[in-house]
Design a protein around this motif. Structure first.
Motif, PDB file in Angstrom:
ATOM      1  N   ASP A 151       0.496  -1.013  -0.339  1.00 19.33           N
ATOM      2  CA  ASP A 151       0.129   0.080  -0.031  1.00 19.33           C
ATOM      3  C   ASP A 151       0.846   1.199  -0.493  1.00 19.33           C
ATOM      4  OD1 ASP A 151      -1.540   2.209   1.993  1.00 19.33           O
ATOM      5  OD2 ASP A 151      -2.742   1.668   0.835  1.00 19.33           O
ATOM      6  N   LYS A 200      -9.953   7.234   1.248  1.00 22.08           N
ATOM      7  CA  LYS A 200     -10.431   6.377  -0.296  1.00 22.08           C
ATOM      8  C   LYS A 200     -11.616   7.229  -1.011  1.00 22.08           C
ATOM      9  CE  LYS A 200      -7.200   3.444  -0.281  1.00 22.08           C
ATOM     10  NZ  LYS A 200      -6.448   3.467  -1.453  1.00 22.08           N
ATOM     11  N   LEU A 221      -4.231   2.078 -13.096  1.00 26.18           N
ATOM     12  CA  LEU A 221      -4.353   2.442 -11.911  1.00 26.18           C
ATOM     13  C   LEU A 221      -4.064   1.104 -10.567  1.00 26.18           C
ATOM     14  CD1 LEU A 221      -7.979   4.790 -12.335  1.00 26.18           C
ATOM     15  CD2 LEU A 221      -6.025   5.063 -12.435  1.00 26.18           C
ATOM     16  N   HIS A 222      -4.287   0.245 -11.140  1.00 22.57           N
ATOM     17  CA  HIS A 222      -3.988  -1.667 -10.327  1.00 22.57           C
ATOM     18  C   HIS A 222      -4.899  -1.038  -9.165  1.00 22.57           C
ATOM     19  CE1 HIS A 222      -0.110  -0.925 -12.599  1.00 22.57           C
ATOM     20  NE2 HIS A 222       0.417  -0.004 -12.399  1.00 22.57           N
ATOM     21  N   SER A 223      -6.037  -0.647  -9.569  1.00 20.50           N
ATOM     22  CA  SER A 223      -7.065  -1.358  -8.389  1.00 20.50           C
ATOM     23  C   SER A 223      -8.045  -2.160  -8.674  1.00 20.50           C
ATOM     24  CB  SER A 223      -7.589   0.610  -8.353  1.00 20.50           C
ATOM     25  OG  SER A 223      -8.661   0.557  -6.997  1.00 20.50           O
ATOM     26  N   THR A 244     -15.798   1.440  -8.237  1.00 27.62           N
ATOM     27  CA  THR A 244     -14.196   1.350  -7.418  1.00 27.62           C
ATOM     28  C   THR A 244     -14.139   2.120  -6.124  1.00 27.62           C
ATOM     29  OG1 THR A 244     -11.369   1.360  -7.825  1.00 27.62           O
ATOM     30  CG2 THR A 244     -13.407   2.625  -9.452  1.00 27.62           C
ATOM     31  N   VAL A 246     -10.609   4.358  -4.651  1.00 32.17           N
ATOM     32  CA  VAL A 246      -9.356   4.757  -5.840  1.00 32.17           C
ATOM     33  C   VAL A 246      -8.846   5.936  -4.005  1.00 32.17           C
ATOM     34  CG1 VAL A 246      -9.584   4.271  -7.634  1.00 32.17           C
ATOM     35  CG2 VAL A 246     -11.163   6.328  -6.606  1.00 32.17           C
ATOM     36  N   ASP A 247      -7.954   6.231  -4.756  1.00 36.20           N
ATOM     37  CA  ASP A 247      -7.169   7.122  -3.762  1.00 36.20           C
ATOM     38  C   ASP A 247      -7.077   8.428  -4.432  1.00 36.20           C
ATOM     39  OD1 ASP A 247      -5.421   7.233  -5.063  1.00 36.20           O
ATOM     40  OD2 ASP A 247      -3.683   6.020  -3.616  1.00 36.20           O
ATOM     41  N   GLU A 250      -5.659   8.603  -7.587  1.00 38.82           N
ATOM     42  CA  GLU A 250      -6.482   7.198  -9.020  1.00 38.82           C
ATOM     43  C   GLU A 250      -7.302   7.921  -9.529  1.00 38.82           C
ATOM     44  OE1 GLU A 250      -4.059   3.449  -6.949  1.00 38.82           O
ATOM     45  OE2 GLU A 250      -6.603   4.152  -5.617  1.00 38.82           O
TER      46      GLU A 250
END
Length: 373
Positions: A151, A200, A221-223, A244, A246-247, A250
């Motif tokens: 993370d 998030k 985004l690798h999410s 989804t 995301v931060d 992202e």
């Protein structure tokens, strides 16, 4: 012209923010030799082994990390990150020329640490609010995220602690403890006062071509994401809803992707969650956001409080179902939400987002009742 002025203003603010961060490093970290988790802190430690100025060492580290980042991660680092990564050591170098005999202002390492945290948090807050960063450990954290599948928050914390503990190679135990403590407190400041308690965002995207969006979320985004079947209530048209988490970074990339593909006509996608979207408003969904709190929405909270929305603070509650009649509250106490006299006045006079009239003036009896348990 207006766009150019906006860009100039943004880079002026980024320059000011970077100067504040540089001042925090030069006037508080360097005199007390505190290696608070950052590339500047690492440069202070390395400066004991290499006969170079701290600014020069910081420049070498930052440029080296940018090159490594481009080679191993790709072009994820925008012009703002490159700009601040190079500007920070330049400003520290200017301070070194102006104040060659730099000594502690407070004459106390602990107070230096506290002052550093206060000053640097101001500068970093200004940078983050403009989607910029000071580079350095951010790049290391992204490398750890990509290759060690860690993370980003944990990656930053570990990288920072390694820098702080490196001070044990050259300094006494007090300096090491203050460096570790400063790194820990700096993380708390960033989490709670800059990023907020919840970093998030939940994003809902409605589209009839979800495959390209899914690939973007997974590969770029690798999410992760969840896909639901949904149907339009008016014409029963089937669509897919992609959800989804995301931060901040992202989220911005995802919004830019939706905006770009909508403009190209490549994907019929629309942002499906609530909330005003700032610069993305009107470009990532088919309608402008309008808050329905008190207009067509009423909420009853777990304690019986009647509110226009469960997210509104308690001093705006309009009554309580245990002591008040709900219909009476709805008809007579939601006036402040329905009064649009503030529109197009004072600071809102030039706002292009709001209409001058309430489009829901005839819908007071058509309310959505929600329970917040």
């Amino acid at each position: 012209m207006r766009k150019q002025l906006k860009i100039v203003n943004e880079f002026v603010m980024i320059t000011l923010a970077t100067a504040i961060v540089a001042a925090a490093v030069f006037f508080f970290l360097m005199p007390s030799h505190l290696a608070v988790g950052s590339i500047s802190g690492l440069s202070i430690v390395v400066g004991n082994y290499i006969p170079l100025q701290i600014s020069t060492i910081t420049m070498i580290f930052n440029v080296g990390l940018l090159i490594v980042g481009f080679l191993l991660i790709g072009r994820e680092f925008g012009g703002k990150t490159i700009y601040t990564s190079v500007l920070l050591p330049i400003i520290i170098g200017i301070f070194e020329k102006i104040f060659p005999n730099n000594t502690s202002i407070t004459a106390d390492p602990f107070l230096d640490m506290i002052c550093y945290l206060f000053v640097v948090s101001v500068g970093l807050a200004m940078l983050f609010n403009r989607n910029a960063s000071s580079g350095g450990l951010d790049i290391i954290a992204k490398l750890m995220n990509k290759y060690l599948h860690m993370d980003l928050g944990n990656s930053m914390a570990i990288a920072g602690m390694v820098v702080a503990l490196s001070s044990a190679l050259v300094y006494d135990s007090k300096t090491v403890i203050l460096s570790v403590l400063g790194t820990y407190l700096n993380g708390i400041v960033l989490d709670h006062f800059i990023f907020g308690f919840d970093m998030k965002k939940r994003v809902c995207i409605v589209s009839n071509k979800e495959e390209e969006i899914r690939k973007f979320i997974l590969n770029e985004l690798h999410s992760g994401a969840t896909i639901y079947e949904s149907y339009g209530a008016y014409d029963n048209t089937p669509r897919k809803e992609i959800v989804t988490i995301v931060d901040k970074g992202e989220y911005r990339k995802l919004m830019e992707f939706i905006r770009k593909t909508r403009k190209e006509g490549r994907i019929n996608a629309s942002y499906g969650c609530e909330g005003f979207l700032g610069e993305f408003e009107g470009e990532v969904r088919d309608h402008l956001y309008t808050c329905q709190a008190g207009l067509s929405v009423a909420s009853v909270l777990i304690d019986g409080s009647i509110s226009a929305c469960g997210s509104i603070r308690s001093d705006y509650h309009q009554g309580n179902i245990y002591t008040d009649d709900f219909i009476d509250v709805w008809e007579n106490r939601f006036g402040p939400y329905r009064d649009r006299s503030w529109m197009k006045k004072d600071q809102c006079a030039e706002c292009r987002w709001f209409c001058s009239k309430n489009a829901l003036s005839g819908t007071r009896r058509k309310w959505l009742f929600s329970l917040w348990l």
